[in-house]
Design a protein around this motif. Sequence first.
Motif, PDB file in Angstrom:
ATOM      1  N   ARG A 172       4.452 -58.788   5.117  1.00 10.70           N
ATOM      2  CA  ARG A 172       3.939 -59.102   3.790  1.00 10.70           C
ATOM      3  C   ARG A 172       5.081 -59.502   2.852  1.00 10.70           C
ATOM      4  NH1 ARG A 172       1.592 -54.174   4.920  1.00 10.70           N
ATOM      5  NH2 ARG A 172       2.853 -53.182   3.316  1.00 10.70           N
ATOM      6  N   ALA A 173       4.733 -60.226   1.819  1.00 11.95           N
ATOM      7  CA  ALA A 173       5.730 -60.680   0.846  1.00 11.95           C
ATOM      8  C   ALA A 173       6.466 -59.509   0.216  1.00 11.95           C
ATOM      9  CB  ALA A 173       5.054 -61.521  -0.234  1.00 11.95           C
ATOM     10  N   SER A 174       5.747 -58.420  -0.078  1.00 10.45           N
ATOM     11  CA  SER A 174       6.383 -57.254  -0.695  1.00 10.45           C
ATOM     12  C   SER A 174       7.420 -56.627   0.231  1.00 10.45           C
ATOM     13  CB  SER A 174       5.316 -56.212  -1.058  1.00 10.45           C
ATOM     14  OG  SER A 174       4.587 -55.809   0.094  1.00 10.45           O
ATOM     15  N   GLU A 175       7.156 -56.634   1.555  1.00  6.46           N
ATOM     16  CA  GLU A 175       8.114 -56.098   2.517  1.00  6.46           C
ATOM     17  C   GLU A 175       9.353 -56.976   2.597  1.00  6.46           C
ATOM     18  OE1 GLU A 175       5.722 -53.964   6.049  1.00  6.46           O
ATOM     19  OE2 GLU A 175       5.106 -56.044   5.727  1.00  6.46           O
ATOM     20  N   MET A 176       9.138 -58.290   2.575  1.00  9.58           N
ATOM     21  CA  MET A 176      10.265 -59.218   2.586  1.00  9.58           C
ATOM     22  C   MET A 176      11.163 -58.990   1.376  1.00  9.58           C
ATOM     23  SD  MET A 176       8.490 -62.829   3.683  1.00  9.58           S
ATOM     24  CE  MET A 176       7.669 -63.055   5.259  1.00  9.58           C
ATOM     25  N   ALA A 177      10.530 -58.843   0.218  1.00  3.69           N
ATOM     26  CA  ALA A 177      11.289 -58.694  -1.025  1.00  3.69           C
ATOM     27  C   ALA A 177      12.137 -57.431  -1.022  1.00  3.69           C
ATOM     28  CB  ALA A 177      10.335 -58.690  -2.217  1.00  3.69           C
ATOM     29  N   VAL A 178      11.559 -56.313  -0.612  1.00  5.91           N
ATOM     30  CA  VAL A 178      12.304 -55.051  -0.600  1.00  5.91           C
ATOM     31  C   VAL A 178      13.474 -55.125   0.373  1.00  5.91           C
ATOM     32  CG1 VAL A 178      12.192 -52.600  -0.007  1.00  5.91           C
ATOM     33  CG2 VAL A 178      10.374 -53.630  -1.363  1.00  5.91           C
ATOM     34  N   HIS A 179      13.218 -55.716   1.545  1.00  8.54           N
ATOM     35  CA  HIS A 179      14.288 -55.831   2.537  1.00  8.54           C
ATOM     36  C   HIS A 179      15.458 -56.651   1.992  1.00  8.54           C
ATOM     37  CE1 HIS A 179      15.887 -56.043   6.722  1.00  8.54           C
ATOM     38  NE2 HIS A 179      16.495 -57.096   6.199  1.00  8.54           N
ATOM     39  N   LEU A 180      15.166 -57.837   1.475  1.00 13.23           N
ATOM     40  CA  LEU A 180      16.226 -58.721   1.009  1.00 13.23           C
ATOM     41  C   LEU A 180      16.913 -58.187  -0.246  1.00 13.23           C
ATOM     42  CD1 LEU A 180      14.608 -62.206   1.650  1.00 13.23           C
ATOM     43  CD2 LEU A 180      16.445 -61.109   2.939  1.00 13.23           C
ATOM     44  N   GLN A 181      16.178 -57.506  -1.091  1.00 16.27           N
ATOM     45  CA  GLN A 181      16.793 -56.932  -2.290  1.00 16.27           C
ATOM     46  C   GLN A 181      17.829 -55.875  -1.916  1.00 16.27           C
ATOM     47  OE1 GLN A 181      13.349 -55.616  -4.463  1.00 16.27           O
ATOM     48  NE2 GLN A 181      12.890 -57.651  -5.246  1.00 16.27           N
ATOM     49  N   THR A 182      17.531 -55.087  -0.890  1.00 15.30           N
ATOM     50  CA  THR A 182      18.451 -54.031  -0.472  1.00 15.30           C
ATOM     51  C   THR A 182      19.583 -54.575   0.383  1.00 15.30           C
ATOM     52  OG1 THR A 182      16.637 -52.425  -0.477  1.00 15.30           O
ATOM     53  CG2 THR A 182      18.629 -51.820   0.731  1.00 15.30           C
ATOM     54  N   SER A 183      19.245 -55.420   1.369  1.00 13.00           N
ATOM     55  CA  SER A 183      20.210 -55.823   2.390  1.00 13.00           C
ATOM     56  C   SER A 183      21.030 -57.051   2.027  1.00 13.00           C
ATOM     57  CB  SER A 183      19.476 -56.094   3.714  1.00 13.00           C
ATOM     58  OG  SER A 183      18.827 -54.925   4.164  1.00 13.00           O
ATOM     59  N   LEU A 184      20.553 -57.873   1.089  1.00 10.70           N
ATOM     60  CA  LEU A 184      21.273 -59.097   0.745  1.00 10.70           C
ATOM     61  C   LEU A 184      21.542 -59.238  -0.751  1.00 10.70           C
ATOM     62  CD1 LEU A 184      22.536 -61.721   1.690  1.00 10.70           C
ATOM     63  CD2 LEU A 184      20.266 -62.799   1.549  1.00 10.70           C
ATOM     64  N   LEU A 185      20.516 -59.101  -1.580  1.00  5.72           N
ATOM     65  CA  LEU A 185      20.723 -59.278  -3.015  1.00  5.72           C
ATOM     66  C   LEU A 185      21.684 -58.224  -3.578  1.00  5.72           C
ATOM     67  CD1 LEU A 185      20.144 -60.703  -5.652  1.00  5.72           C
ATOM     68  CD2 LEU A 185      18.075 -59.328  -5.914  1.00  5.72           C
ATOM     69  N   ALA A 186      21.531 -56.970  -3.168  1.00  5.59           N
ATOM     70  CA  ALA A 186      22.424 -55.920  -3.670  1.00  5.59           C
ATOM     71  C   ALA A 186      23.886 -56.195  -3.297  1.00  5.59           C
ATOM     72  CB  ALA A 186      21.979 -54.549  -3.164  1.00  5.59           C
ATOM     73  N   PRO A 187      24.203 -56.497  -2.026  1.00  8.25           N
ATOM     74  CA  PRO A 187      25.597 -56.851  -1.720  1.00  8.25           C
ATOM     75  C   PRO A 187      26.093 -58.073  -2.495  1.00  8.25           C
ATOM     76  CG  PRO A 187      24.417 -56.357   0.301  1.00  8.25           C
ATOM     77  CD  PRO A 187      23.397 -56.393  -0.799  1.00  8.25           C
ATOM     78  N   MET A 188      25.237 -59.075  -2.664  1.00  6.37           N
ATOM     79  CA  MET A 188      25.628 -60.253  -3.443  1.00  6.37           C
ATOM     80  C   MET A 188      26.007 -59.861  -4.872  1.00  6.37           C
ATOM     81  SD  MET A 188      22.995 -63.311  -2.434  1.00  6.37           S
ATOM     82  CE  MET A 188      23.407 -64.474  -1.127  1.00  6.37           C
ATOM     83  N   LEU A 189      25.158 -59.053  -5.466  1.00  2.00           N
ATOM     84  CA  LEU A 189      25.386 -58.631  -6.844  1.00  2.00           C
ATOM     85  C   LEU A 189      26.656 -57.792  -6.963  1.00  2.00           C
ATOM     86  CD1 LEU A 189      24.543 -58.365  -9.785  1.00  2.00           C
ATOM     87  CD2 LEU A 189      22.992 -56.525  -9.109  1.00  2.00           C
ATOM     88  N   LEU A 190      26.847 -56.864  -6.028  1.00  2.00           N
ATOM     89  CA  LEU A 190      28.035 -56.011  -6.067  1.00  2.00           C
ATOM     90  C   LEU A 190      29.310 -56.831  -5.851  1.00  2.00           C
ATOM     91  CD1 LEU A 190      26.615 -52.944  -4.145  1.00  2.00           C
ATOM     92  CD2 LEU A 190      27.352 -52.971  -6.529  1.00  2.00           C
ATOM     93  N   CYS A 191      29.256 -57.807  -4.951  1.00  2.00           N
ATOM     94  CA  CYS A 191      30.404 -58.699  -4.768  1.00  2.00           C
ATOM     95  C   CYS A 191      30.696 -59.464  -6.055  1.00  2.00           C
ATOM     96  CB  CYS A 191      30.129 -59.686  -3.635  1.00  2.00           C
ATOM     97  SG  CYS A 191      30.195 -58.988  -1.964  1.00  2.00           S
TER      98      CYS A 191
END
Length: 253
Positions: free
Chosen positions: A101-120
């Motif tokens: 589901r779209a909500s599952e995709m969003a949570v996964h990418l927010q934690t595994s990709l967006l968060a590292p991007m933001l922290l970098c």
Amino acid sequence: MNRGKAVAIVTGTSRGIGEAVALELLTAGYEVYGLSRSESKVLVGRERFTSVPCDLANAGDLEQIIDRLFLIIREDAEISELLLINNAAKLEPLKPIDAIRASEMAVHLQTSLLAPMLLCSRFVHHTRAIAALRRKTIINVTSGLAEYSAPSMSMYCSGKAALNMLTRCIADEQRDEANPVHVFAFDPGMADTQMQTVARGRDKADFPLQGYFQTSYEQGKLRSPAEVAAALYRLLRESHQSGSVLRAFENDR
């Protein structure tokens, strides 16, 4: 000669590799800030460790938290080395792409990709203004699955592949800086973590690789988080080309 203070920011320190890495760095003399939703029973109360409660899936809150943390860090004139380790990630959803589901995709990418991007992003921004820093390093924890496709693991494989590319792009951006941030992806290999337990516990009908994970566990192929942490610290002490993937155990490939 006073070499100054070494400080590390590590995500996902409540258990597994993040917890082990934080402990390894504390033993080596670092001051460690651990970003995670819950506290580690191993790390809580230890000298030079500060737990920073944080939901990495909430980008707005995360940005405010890291900016406030850097206000504290920038006040310490003794800091000469600063390290960011983006370790936290999600494994699930483990199912075919048409079942996600779209909500599952969003949570996964927010934690595994967006968060590292933001922290970098915030790390590069804030460390540019700290003139006393002699060493600035980012480690993005990746996986061999960044390079190999796998059924029912489209989210995990895609996120890790993107993290590798992020690492290379930041290295390109920093190459001509007078005092650059050095950035690496780190492949820990197969480690005995909660993620492995989750993978072994899935139904083979939904997750075709369940048998592979189970067999690897039964054959003793999983490294302990402590072994992974020791390998990471060893690699940190060596010289490597910025943007490259550092592998904890080359012989495991």
